[in-house]
Design a protein around this motif. Structure first.
Motif, PDB file in Angstrom:
ATOM      1  N   GLN A  66      10.569 -11.045   3.422  1.00 26.27           N
ATOM      2  CA  GLN A  66      10.674  -9.853   4.016  1.00 26.27           C
ATOM      3  C   GLN A  66      10.095  -8.468   3.395  1.00 26.27           C
ATOM      4  N   ALA A  67       9.494  -8.873   2.378  1.00 28.22           N
ATOM      5  CA  ALA A  67       8.484  -7.785   1.556  1.00 28.22           C
ATOM      6  C   ALA A  67       7.190  -7.735   2.464  1.00 28.22           C
ATOM      7  N   VAL A  68       6.813  -8.970   2.885  1.00 32.38           N
ATOM      8  CA  VAL A  68       5.678  -8.979   3.625  1.00 32.38           C
ATOM      9  C   VAL A  68       5.924  -8.188   5.097  1.00 32.38           C
ATOM     10  N   GLN A  69       7.198  -8.630   5.803  1.00 30.77           N
ATOM     11  CA  GLN A  69       7.456  -7.795   7.064  1.00 30.77           C
ATOM     12  C   GLN A  69       7.741  -6.448   6.908  1.00 30.77           C
ATOM     13  N   ARG A  70       8.158  -5.980   5.715  1.00 31.52           N
ATOM     14  CA  ARG A  70       8.327  -4.456   5.597  1.00 31.52           C
ATOM     15  C   ARG A  70       6.983  -3.874   5.579  1.00 31.52           C
ATOM     16  N   GLN A  71       6.036  -4.452   4.545  1.00 28.87           N
ATOM     17  CA  GLN A  71       4.771  -3.971   4.481  1.00 28.87           C
ATOM     18  C   GLN A  71       3.967  -3.813   5.731  1.00 28.87           C
ATOM     19  N   MET A  72       4.204  -4.922   6.562  1.00 37.34           N
ATOM     20  CA  MET A  72       3.437  -4.812   8.097  1.00 37.34           C
ATOM     21  C   MET A  72       3.923  -3.814   8.922  1.00 37.34           C
ATOM     22  N   GLU A  73       5.439  -3.476   8.984  1.00 41.48           N
ATOM     23  CA  GLU A  73       5.799  -2.550   9.640  1.00 41.48           C
ATOM     24  C   GLU A  73       5.339  -1.186   9.295  1.00 41.48           C
ATOM     25  N   ALA A  74       5.433  -0.854   7.949  1.00 42.24           N
ATOM     26  CA  ALA A  74       4.851   0.526   7.509  1.00 42.24           C
ATOM     27  C   ALA A  74       3.285   0.592   7.533  1.00 42.24           C
ATOM     28  N   LEU A  75       2.447  -0.363   7.074  1.00 36.76           N
ATOM     29  CA  LEU A  75       1.001  -0.281   7.016  1.00 36.76           C
ATOM     30  C   LEU A  75       0.494  -1.605   6.672  1.00 36.76           C
ATOM     31  N   CYS A  76      -0.612  -1.928   7.757  1.00 36.23           N
ATOM     32  CA  CYS A  76      -1.127  -3.250   7.573  1.00 36.23           C
ATOM     33  C   CYS A  76      -2.265  -3.250   6.881  1.00 36.23           C
ATOM     34  N   TYR A  77      -3.077  -2.130   6.909  1.00 35.85           N
ATOM     35  CA  TYR A  77      -4.192  -2.254   6.450  1.00 35.85           C
ATOM     36  C   TYR A  77      -5.072  -0.684   5.977  1.00 35.85           C
ATOM     37  N   VAL A  78      -5.804  -0.631   4.962  1.00 36.41           N
ATOM     38  CA  VAL A  78      -6.624   0.487   4.698  1.00 36.41           C
ATOM     39  C   VAL A  78      -7.921   0.076   4.115  1.00 36.41           C
ATOM     40  N   THR A  79      -8.879   0.886   4.223  1.00 33.75           N
ATOM     41  CA  THR A  79     -10.100   0.640   3.796  1.00 33.75           C
ATOM     42  C   THR A  79     -10.021   0.674   2.193  1.00 33.75           C
ATOM     43  N   PRO A  80     -10.740  -0.344   1.534  1.00 33.36           N
ATOM     44  CA  PRO A  80     -10.464  -0.698   0.144  1.00 33.36           C
ATOM     45  C   PRO A  80     -10.997   0.345  -0.833  1.00 33.36           C
ATOM     46  N   GLY A  81     -12.283   0.931  -0.235  1.00 35.86           N
ATOM     47  CA  GLY A  81     -13.257   1.691  -0.981  1.00 35.86           C
ATOM     48  C   GLY A  81     -12.675   3.037  -1.184  1.00 35.86           C
ATOM     49  N   GLY A  82     -11.903   3.527  -0.208  1.00 38.33           N
ATOM     50  CA  GLY A  82     -11.726   5.413  -0.241  1.00 38.33           C
ATOM     51  C   GLY A  82     -10.231   5.547  -0.184  1.00 38.33           C
ATOM     52  N   THR A  84      -6.233   4.115  -0.771  1.00 36.30           N
ATOM     53  CA  THR A  84      -5.046   3.188  -1.535  1.00 36.30           C
ATOM     54  C   THR A  84      -3.752   3.439  -1.154  1.00 36.30           C
ATOM     55  N   THR A  85      -2.702   2.256  -1.659  1.00 32.43           N
ATOM     56  CA  THR A  85      -1.554   2.359  -1.108  1.00 32.43           C
ATOM     57  C   THR A  85      -0.532   2.070  -2.534  1.00 32.43           C
ATOM     58  N   GLU A  86       0.665   2.178  -2.220  1.00 31.51           N
ATOM     59  CA  GLU A  86       1.680   2.062  -3.197  1.00 31.51           C
ATOM     60  C   GLU A  86       1.891   0.480  -3.615  1.00 31.51           C
ATOM     61  N   ALA A  87       1.540  -0.400  -2.751  1.00 31.15           N
ATOM     62  CA  ALA A  87       1.655  -1.726  -3.192  1.00 31.15           C
ATOM     63  C   ALA A  87       0.418  -2.091  -4.069  1.00 31.15           C
ATOM     64  N   ALA A 307      -1.029  -8.437   1.320  1.00 31.07           N
ATOM     65  CA  ALA A 307      -1.361  -9.529   0.238  1.00 31.07           C
ATOM     66  C   ALA A 307      -0.521  -8.739  -1.270  1.00 31.07           C
ATOM     67  N   CYS A 308      -1.167  -7.525  -1.398  1.00 31.49           N
ATOM     68  CA  CYS A 308      -0.426  -6.904  -2.682  1.00 31.49           C
ATOM     69  C   CYS A 308       1.099  -6.847  -2.549  1.00 31.49           C
ATOM     70  N   ALA A 309       1.478  -6.415  -1.436  1.00 33.06           N
ATOM     71  CA  ALA A 309       3.064  -6.397  -1.132  1.00 33.06           C
ATOM     72  C   ALA A 309       3.577  -7.927  -1.436  1.00 33.06           C
ATOM     73  N   ALA A 310       2.755  -8.685  -0.952  1.00 30.77           N
ATOM     74  CA  ALA A 310       3.429 -10.503  -1.196  1.00 30.77           C
ATOM     75  C   ALA A 310       3.359 -10.695  -2.608  1.00 30.77           C
TER      76      ALA A 310
END
Ligand SMILES: Cc1ncc(COP(=O)(O)O)c(C=O)c1O
Length: 436
Positions: A66-82, A84-87, A307-310
Motif C-alpha cells: 500500500q505504501a508503494v501504491q500511495r507513492q506511485m499515485e502521488a509521484l513516481c519519479y523526480v530527477t535525483p540531482g536537483g 527531492t521528495t519527502e520519501a 523505492a524510498c517509500a517501500a
C-alpha cells in the motif's frame, strides 16, 4: 500461462544469472505470502532462503504494497540531482537513526553492487589512495569494481580492474581448523605493510560472509580490522547487503562486535526486495568532505521515490512486528535445530548460524572432513539433495558442499520445524554417502 509455458518462454528469451543456460530449470512462481510461495499449478514451497536472502519481512506484506501504491499515485519519479521528495528525506533520516554510530548520510543506489561501487569511489575520493583490500571467500556484486573486490569463483571469468588485493581470513574450508582472530589479523597487517599502507583506500568486508558460507567472525576480528584501519588512515567498508536488516538478530551484523565502519553498503532487506534499492551510508566526517568538493557518483534512479517509500514501509514493518528481536529469538531455536541435525546425521560436518542466517556443510567423512562436493563444484549427492528439497516443497540454496537456512524473519516456530523436518529427511541421501 502454465508453469511449463512460463519456464520454456523465459528460457527462450531471457538469461538466468550465473548459470549454464541449457541446464537451468527455473521454478515458475505465481504468488507468495508470508514464508510460502506457489507455482501457477498450486504447488507450495516454504521459502527457506528468503529468495536471494532478501525478502526478510516475508512475502506479500500489504503495508509495503500500500505504501508503494500511495507513492506511485502521488509521484513516481523526480530527477535525483536537483530535486527531492519527502520519501527520500524521511528515509535518510530514518537510516541515520538505525545505523551504527555517526553513519548519518546516505547515497541511494539500485542495489548492492552499486552500493559497493559507490563506497569504493567514495573511499578513493576521500583518501586519495587507489587500492582496496578485500577477502577471498567474499561476494560484493557483479559490476566492475564490486566484482574485482569479490574473492570467489564468480570473479574468475573476466579480467579484473586493477587496484584490488585479496587476503585470506580465519576460515580455510571445512577440512582445516579455523585460525584465531589474532592470526587472521596478523596476515591482514602483513599484507597492508607489503602493499604500502598509504596506497590503500579501504578494507572492504562482509560483516558476516554470506554466499561463501555464513562465516561468522571470531570475537576480536572486526575490532582488530577497525584498529588497523585507524592506525593507517584506511577506511573500513562493511558490506551489509546480505547481513543487514535483522538477518543476524541485530539491525546490522557489525553491531555484534561494537564496531562502527566508515562506510556501509546495504540493499536486499532495505526494501525486503519489494522494489530494488541499495544505499551506501557515510560517517559524518566523510560526508562533510563532499560539502566543498563534488560527490563523484550518480544514477538516474538514485533516491527513487517509490523505492524510498517501500524502504520506509519495510523498516516500519521490522519495528511494528519486532522482527529484529524475532530473528534473535527464532535464531536461538534454529541454532538448536541445526545442532540436532549435526548430532543425528553423519554427513553433517559443520553447522553455523547467527540469528536466522544459517548454513549446513556436508562431508563424506567426519574424521577427514572431506567435503560432500569439491570447492566450486557439485556431486551426485548434493544434486540429489537439491532435487529432494524441490520435490518436497522446500526452497533453499544448495551450493558446493553446503546449503542455507535463511528464512524470512517472520517465520513461526511451527514453520521453522516444518522446514527442518524436510531437511532431516533429505539428509538421509547424503548420510548414505558417508564412508567411516
Ligand atoms: C554481501 C553482498 N554484497 C553485494 C551483493 C550484490 O548485490 P546486488 O546483487 O543487489 O547487486 C550481494 C548479492 O548477493 C551480496 O550478498
Amino acid at each position: 500461462m502454465t508453469g511449463d509455458e512460463i519456464a520454456a518462454l523465459s528460457k527462450q528469451h531471457t538469461i538466468f544469472e550465473w548459470a549454464v543456460q541449457g541446464v537451468v530449470d527455473p521454478i515458475p512462481v505465481a504468488r507468495a505470502k508470508g514464508v510460502y510461495f506457489w507455482t501457477p499449478e498450486g504447488k507450495r514451497f516454504i521459502d527457506f532462503n528468503s529468495q536471494l536472502m532478501c525478502v526478510n519481512i516475508g512475502h506479500g506484506d500489504t503495508r509495503v504494497i500500500q505504501a508503494v501504491q500511495r507513492q506511485m499515485e502521488a509521484l513516481c519519479y523526480v530527477t535525483p540531482g536537483g530535486m527531492t521528495t519527502e520519501a527520500r528525506a524521511q528515509l535518510g533520516a530514518k537510516l541515520a537513526a538505525i545505523t551504527p554510530g555517526d553513519i548519518n548520510v546516505f547515497f541511494f543506489t539500485n542495489g548492492g553492487a552499486e552500493a559497493i561501487e559507490n563506497a569504493i569511489k567514495i573511499a578513493r575520493a576521500y583518501t586519495g589512495r587507489p587500492k582496496v583490500v578485500s577477502r577471498y571467500r567474499s561476494y560484493h556484486g557483479a559490476t566492475a569494481a564490486a566484482l574485482a573486490a569479490t574473492g570467489e569463483p564468480r570473479s574468475w571469468n573476466q579480467p579484473l580492474m586493477p587496484g584490488f588485493v585479496h587476503v585470506t581470513d580465519w576460515y580455510h574450508g571445512v577440512q582445516r581448523p579455523p585460525d584465531s582472530a589474532d592470526e587472521a589479523l596478523r596476515h591482514l597487517e602483513e599484507v597492508i605493510q607489503l602493499e604500502g599502507p598509504n596506497t590503500i583506500a579501504a578494507v572492504l568486508l562482509e560483516s558476516v560472509t554470506g554466499t561463501n558460507g555464513v562465516l561468522i567472525p571470531p570475537d576480536g576480528y572486526m575490532q582488530g580490522v577497525r584498529a588497523l584501519c585507524d592506525t593507517h588512515g584506511i577506511l573500513m567498508i562493511a558490506d551489509e547487503v546480505m547481513s543487514g536488516f535483522g538477518r543476524t538478530g541485530k539491525w546490522f551484523a557489525i553491531e555484534h562486535w561494537g564496531v562502527v565502519p566508515d562506510l556501509m553498503a546495504m540493499a536486499k532487506g532495505l526494501t525486503s526486495a519489494y522494489v530494488p534499492l541499495g544505499a551506501v551510508g557515510l560517517r559524518q566526517p566523510i560526508a562533510d568532505a563532499f560539502r566543498d568538493k563534488m560527490f563523484p557518483g550518480g544514477l538516474t534512479y538514485s533516491s527513487h521515490p517509490v523505492a524510498c517509500a517501500a524502504a520506509l514501509a519495510t523498516i516500519a514493518v521490522y519495528e511494528e512486528d519486532r522482527l529484529i528481536d524475532r530473528a534473535r529469538e527464532r535464531g536461538a531455536l534454529m541454532a538448536e535445530l541445526l545442532r540436532d541435525l549435526a548430532a543425528r546425521h553423519p554427513s553433517v560436518g559443520a553447522v553455523r548460524s547467527i540469528g536466522l542466517f544459517g548454513v549446513v556443510e556436508l562431508v563424506r567423512n567426519r574424521r577427514t572432513m572431506e567435503p560432500m562436493a569439491p570447492f566450486n563444484g557439485t556431486s551426485p549427492e548434493m544434486a540429489a539433495l537439491g532435487t529432494f528439497f524441490r520435490q518436497e516443497g522446500l526452497f533453499t540454496f544448495v551450493r558446493w558442499n553446503y546449503f542455507f537456512t535463511n528464512p524470512p524473519l517472520c517465520i513461526t516456530e511451527a514453520e521453522l520445524r516444518e522446514a527442518f523436518a524436510i531437511i532431516d529427511r533429505g539428509l538421509a541421501i547424503t548420510d548414505q554417502a558417508v564412508q567411516e
